[in-house]
Design a protein around this motif. Structure first.
Motif, PDB file in Angstrom:
ATOM      1  N   GLU A 190       0.828  -1.159  -0.050  1.00  0.00           N
ATOM      2  CA  GLU A 190      -0.047   0.013   0.003  1.00  0.00           C
ATOM      3  C   GLU A 190       1.013   1.271  -0.002  1.00  0.00           C
ATOM      4  O   GLU A 190       1.903   1.291   0.396  1.00  0.00           O
ATOM      5  CB  GLU A 190      -0.988   0.107   1.126  1.00  0.00           C
ATOM      6  N   CYS A 191       0.328   2.149  -0.655  1.00  0.00           N
ATOM      7  CA  CYS A 191       0.862   3.595  -0.536  1.00  0.00           C
ATOM      8  C   CYS A 191       0.132   4.435   0.102  1.00  0.00           C
ATOM      9  O   CYS A 191      -1.399   4.559  -0.247  1.00  0.00           O
ATOM     10  CB  CYS A 191       1.072   4.239  -1.887  1.00  0.00           C
ATOM     11  N   ARG A 192       0.131   4.895   1.632  1.00  0.00           N
ATOM     12  CA  ARG A 192      -0.745   5.614   2.298  1.00  0.00           C
ATOM     13  C   ARG A 192      -0.934   6.996   1.760  1.00  0.00           C
ATOM     14  O   ARG A 192      -1.949   7.502   2.207  1.00  0.00           O
ATOM     15  CB  ARG A 192      -0.253   5.506   3.740  1.00  0.00           C
ATOM     16  N   GLN A 193      -0.100   7.477   1.046  1.00  0.00           N
ATOM     17  CA  GLN A 193      -0.509   8.834   0.409  1.00  0.00           C
ATOM     18  C   GLN A 193      -1.469   8.868  -0.587  1.00  0.00           C
ATOM     19  O   GLN A 193      -2.316   9.718  -0.790  1.00  0.00           O
ATOM     20  CB  GLN A 193       0.731   9.127  -0.222  1.00  0.00           C
ATOM     21  N   CYS A 194      -1.744   7.920  -1.345  1.00  0.00           N
ATOM     22  CA  CYS A 194      -3.050   7.534  -2.488  1.00  0.00           C
ATOM     23  C   CYS A 194      -3.926   6.651  -2.200  1.00  0.00           C
ATOM     24  O   CYS A 194      -4.786   6.436  -3.115  1.00  0.00           O
ATOM     25  CB  CYS A 194      -2.034   7.864  -3.824  1.00  0.00           C
ATOM     26  N   GLN A 195      -3.699   5.765  -1.098  1.00  0.00           N
ATOM     27  CA  GLN A 195      -4.644   4.852  -0.756  1.00  0.00           C
ATOM     28  C   GLN A 195      -4.612   3.832  -1.857  1.00  0.00           C
ATOM     29  O   GLN A 195      -5.431   2.849  -1.907  1.00  0.00           O
ATOM     30  CB  GLN A 195      -6.039   5.449  -0.323  1.00  0.00           C
ATOM     31  N   ARG A 196      -3.637   3.679  -2.623  1.00  0.00           N
ATOM     32  CA  ARG A 196      -3.386   2.395  -3.557  1.00  0.00           C
ATOM     33  C   ARG A 196      -3.058   1.317  -2.996  1.00  0.00           C
ATOM     34  O   ARG A 196      -1.952   1.296  -2.326  1.00  0.00           O
ATOM     35  CB  ARG A 196      -2.460   2.905  -4.731  1.00  0.00           C
ATOM     36  N   ARG A 197      -3.545   0.185  -3.170  1.00  0.00           N
ATOM     37  CA  ARG A 197      -3.282  -1.141  -2.660  1.00  0.00           C
ATOM     38  C   ARG A 197      -3.264  -2.201  -3.728  1.00  0.00           C
ATOM     39  O   ARG A 197      -4.210  -2.210  -4.754  1.00  0.00           O
ATOM     40  CB  ARG A 197      -4.085  -1.531  -1.682  1.00  0.00           C
ATOM     41  N   VAL A 198      -2.208  -2.906  -3.699  1.00  0.00           N
ATOM     42  CA  VAL A 198      -1.895  -4.176  -4.640  1.00  0.00           C
ATOM     43  C   VAL A 198      -1.780  -5.168  -3.757  1.00  0.00           C
ATOM     44  O   VAL A 198      -0.701  -5.470  -3.192  1.00  0.00           O
ATOM     45  CB  VAL A 198      -0.818  -3.787  -5.466  1.00  0.00           C
ATOM     46  N   GLY A 199      -2.692  -6.368  -4.055  1.00  0.00           N
ATOM     47  CA  GLY A 199      -2.490  -7.637  -3.628  1.00  0.00           C
ATOM     48  C   GLY A 199      -1.198  -8.504  -4.333  1.00  0.00           C
ATOM     49  O   GLY A 199      -1.089  -8.459  -5.364  1.00  0.00           O
ATOM     50  N   TRP A 201      -1.172 -11.436  -4.675  1.00  0.00           N
ATOM     51  CA  TRP A 201      -1.814 -12.439  -5.914  1.00  0.00           C
ATOM     52  C   TRP A 201      -1.787 -11.982  -7.005  1.00  0.00           C
ATOM     53  O   TRP A 201      -1.894 -12.708  -8.043  1.00  0.00           O
ATOM     54  CB  TRP A 201      -3.042 -13.099  -5.334  1.00  0.00           C
ATOM     55  N   ASN A 202      -1.705 -10.539  -7.166  1.00  0.00           N
ATOM     56  CA  ASN A 202      -1.584  -9.931  -8.504  1.00  0.00           C
ATOM     57  C   ASN A 202      -0.273  -9.691  -9.044  1.00  0.00           C
ATOM     58  O   ASN A 202      -0.064  -8.978 -10.098  1.00  0.00           O
ATOM     59  CB  ASN A 202      -2.149  -8.494  -8.452  1.00  0.00           C
ATOM     60  N   LEU A 203       0.828 -10.016  -8.402  1.00  0.00           N
ATOM     61  CA  LEU A 203       2.289  -9.719  -8.733  1.00  0.00           C
ATOM     62  C   LEU A 203       2.954 -10.801  -9.017  1.00  0.00           C
ATOM     63  O   LEU A 203       4.018 -10.347  -9.685  1.00  0.00           O
ATOM     64  CB  LEU A 203       2.845  -9.068  -7.323  1.00  0.00           C
ATOM     65  N   ALA A 204       2.344 -11.948  -9.151  1.00  0.00           N
ATOM     66  CA  ALA A 204       3.161 -13.144  -9.318  1.00  0.00           C
ATOM     67  C   ALA A 204       3.349 -13.234 -10.828  1.00  0.00           C
ATOM     68  O   ALA A 204       4.466 -13.764 -11.220  1.00  0.00           O
ATOM     69  CB  ALA A 204       2.484 -14.287  -8.780  1.00  0.00           C
ATOM     70  N   SER A 205       2.346 -12.690 -11.663  1.00  0.00           N
ATOM     71  CA  SER A 205       2.388 -12.995 -13.062  1.00  0.00           C
ATOM     72  C   SER A 205       3.010 -11.735 -13.858  1.00  0.00           C
ATOM     73  O   SER A 205       3.315 -11.925 -15.093  1.00  0.00           O
ATOM     74  CB  SER A 205       0.976 -13.009 -13.566  1.00  0.00           C
ATOM     75  N   LYS A 206       3.396 -10.796 -13.144  1.00  0.00           N
ATOM     76  CA  LYS A 206       4.044  -9.387 -13.731  1.00  0.00           C
ATOM     77  C   LYS A 206       4.805  -8.690 -12.893  1.00  0.00           C
ATOM     78  O   LYS A 206       4.603  -8.727 -11.715  1.00  0.00           O
ATOM     79  CB  LYS A 206       2.841  -8.722 -14.694  1.00  0.00           C
ATOM     80  N   PRO A 207       5.806  -8.006 -13.681  1.00  0.00           N
ATOM     81  CA  PRO A 207       6.693  -7.054 -12.670  1.00  0.00           C
ATOM     82  C   PRO A 207       5.958  -5.962 -12.218  1.00  0.00           C
ATOM     83  O   PRO A 207       4.927  -5.754 -12.734  1.00  0.00           O
ATOM     84  CB  PRO A 207       7.788  -6.854 -13.657  1.00  0.00           C
ATOM     85  N   PHE A 208       6.474  -5.376 -11.095  1.00  0.00           N
ATOM     86  CA  PHE A 208       5.772  -4.301 -10.412  1.00  0.00           C
ATOM     87  C   PHE A 208       6.549  -3.012 -10.830  1.00  0.00           C
ATOM     88  O   PHE A 208       7.659  -2.806 -10.556  1.00  0.00           O
ATOM     89  CB  PHE A 208       5.754  -4.544  -8.940  1.00  0.00           C
ATOM     90  N   HIS A 209       5.643  -1.968 -11.378  1.00  0.00           N
ATOM     91  CA  HIS A 209       6.295  -0.631 -11.632  1.00  0.00           C
ATOM     92  C   HIS A 209       5.995   0.142 -10.299  1.00  0.00           C
ATOM     93  O   HIS A 209       4.615   0.640 -10.135  1.00  0.00           O
ATOM     94  CB  HIS A 209       5.504  -0.331 -12.715  1.00  0.00           C
ATOM     95  N   PRO A 210       7.083   0.585  -9.508  1.00  0.00           N
ATOM     96  CA  PRO A 210       6.766   1.178  -8.164  1.00  0.00           C
ATOM     97  C   PRO A 210       6.186   2.783  -8.568  1.00  0.00           C
ATOM     98  O   PRO A 210       5.647   3.395  -7.581  1.00  0.00           O
ATOM     99  CB  PRO A 210       8.173   1.417  -7.522  1.00  0.00           C
ATOM    100  N   LEU A 211       6.241   3.367  -9.728  1.00  0.00           N
ATOM    101  CA  LEU A 211       5.843   4.738  -9.928  1.00  0.00           C
ATOM    102  C   LEU A 211       4.551   4.509 -10.853  1.00  0.00           C
ATOM    103  O   LEU A 211       3.551   5.060 -10.216  1.00  0.00           O
ATOM    104  CB  LEU A 211       6.868   5.376 -10.945  1.00  0.00           C
ATOM    105  N   ALA A 212       4.447   3.880 -11.617  1.00  0.00           N
ATOM    106  CA  ALA A 212       3.017   3.596 -12.286  1.00  0.00           C
ATOM    107  C   ALA A 212       1.721   3.132 -11.503  1.00  0.00           C
ATOM    108  O   ALA A 212       0.887   3.499 -12.105  1.00  0.00           O
ATOM    109  CB  ALA A 212       3.283   2.775 -13.833  1.00  0.00           C
ATOM    110  N   GLU A 213       2.137   2.295 -10.553  1.00  0.00           N
ATOM    111  CA  GLU A 213       1.333   1.670  -9.767  1.00  0.00           C
ATOM    112  C   GLU A 213       0.479   2.808  -8.758  1.00  0.00           C
ATOM    113  O   GLU A 213      -0.419   2.556  -8.130  1.00  0.00           O
ATOM    114  CB  GLU A 213       1.540   0.612  -8.904  1.00  0.00           C
ATOM    115  N   HIS A 214       1.073   3.950  -8.488  1.00  0.00           N
ATOM    116  CA  HIS A 214       0.414   4.901  -7.880  1.00  0.00           C
ATOM    117  C   HIS A 214      -0.740   5.634  -8.453  1.00  0.00           C
ATOM    118  O   HIS A 214      -0.813   5.703  -9.692  1.00  0.00           O
ATOM    119  CB  HIS A 214       1.583   6.079  -7.539  1.00  0.00           C
ATOM    120  N   ARG A 215      -1.710   6.223  -7.827  1.00  0.00           N
ATOM    121  CA  ARG A 215      -3.033   6.815  -8.545  1.00  0.00           C
ATOM    122  C   ARG A 215      -2.156   8.131  -8.892  1.00  0.00           C
ATOM    123  O   ARG A 215      -1.118   8.708  -8.435  1.00  0.00           O
ATOM    124  CB  ARG A 215      -3.704   7.597  -7.341  1.00  0.00           C
TER     125      ARG A 215
END
Length: 286
Positions: A190-199, A201-215
């Motif tokens: 979670e990012c507490r600043q924009c309330q974005r949450r990512v489980g 179980w959604n991260l296993a199939s694709k890489p995580f973009h720490p910038l693009a995933e923010h609101r």
């Protein structure tokens, strides 16, 4: 596994405490993507929450105290000529007795204290600690760290797991504590600043973009202007080693603090060896 949510009961949202970060974040958490969609930055959830509003329905906001509400459809908020009218409505909509009519959350409530490098560093360490206790971390999207070798020259970290934890913490990602208590099959970033949450179980199939995933309105990575009636908007933080402007995003101030920590001879495993992390990471921004 269901994502954890905040308490949106009347007791949790009805008080007028413009100085309360917790209250502000509770109001902000009511702005779900499917309820407040396609709005410009000047009509972002941050702007509405700081004036005392929660999201009460599709394209609808309601004062958490006096319960006055208004609709703001995408067709309206997509017009730039409605900007000033929208700002004025955020103030004038409140009933005459409503304390929010004369109050608004300050910049200090909306943003972390960027004038206190020690606090930024401490919270960064806390986020890293929460991440390093996880059994696994997401693979960082190579499109945002195309030049990973150069990054490792700046950040003296020896393994991919530590690199992932460092970058996630730099961009304000941490583990949602409730997800660890309520789920046996994963965790939630979670990012507490924009309330974005990512489980997870959604991260296993694709890489995580720490910038693009923010609101898109996240003040941690994309600081937006604070409206002009807020006196705190003109207050500039003390200069840092990188001479950042008062409008620099919090992650830039954190990077500067890490750079200063490294240049001061701190041997922490998370210290930086150079002062140009900001220039390196800036090229990752969309």
């Amino acid at each position: 596994c269901a994502l954890p949510i905040y308490d949106h009961s009347e007791n949790a949202t009805s008080s007028c405490r413009p100085w309360s970060v917790e209250d502000y974040q509770r109001r902000l958490s009511t702005f779900k993507v499917w309820l407040w969609f396609g709005k410009p930055l000047w009509a972002s959830p941050c702007q509405c929450a700081r004036h005392g509003y929660i999201c009460s329905g599709v394209d609808e906001i309601q004062c958490s105290t006096c319960k006055q509400s208004m609709r703001a459809t995408t067709a309206i908020t997509s017009r730039d000529d409605c900007k000033e009218e929208f700002y004025e409505s955020l103030k004038s909509l409140h009933l005459a007795y409503c304390p929010w009519k004369e109050n608004v959350c300050s910049r200090d409530v909306m943003l972390p204290d960027i004038t206190n490098p020690a606090a930024l560093l401490e919270k960064h360490r806390d986020r890293m600690a929460s991440l390093q206790h996880l059994p696994s971390l997401p693979t960082i999207d190579k499109s945002c760290i195309a030049d990973l070798g150069s990054v490792r020259n700046i950040i003296p970290i020896t393994d991919d797991r530590s690199s992932s934890a460092f970058l996630l913490a730099l961009f304000n990602w941490s583990v949602c504590p409730r997800s660890l208590k309520e789920s046996n099959d994963g965790y939630v970033l979670e990012c507490r600043q924009c309330q974005r949450r990512v489980g997870s179980w959604n991260l296993a199939s694709k890489p995580f973009h720490p910038l693009a995933e923010h609101r898109n309105y996240c003040l941690w990575v994309n600081q937006q202007p604070i409206d002009c009636d807020d006196a705190s908007a003109t207050t500039s933080p003390p200069s840092t080693s990188l001479q950042l402007s008062s409008r620099a995003a919090p992650w830039e101030h954190l990077a500067s603090a890490l750079s200063t920590q490294g240049s001061a001879g701190n041997t922490s495993s998370f210290a930086l060896k150079d002062a140009d992390l900001v220039s390196v990471v800036r090229k990752w921004l969309p």
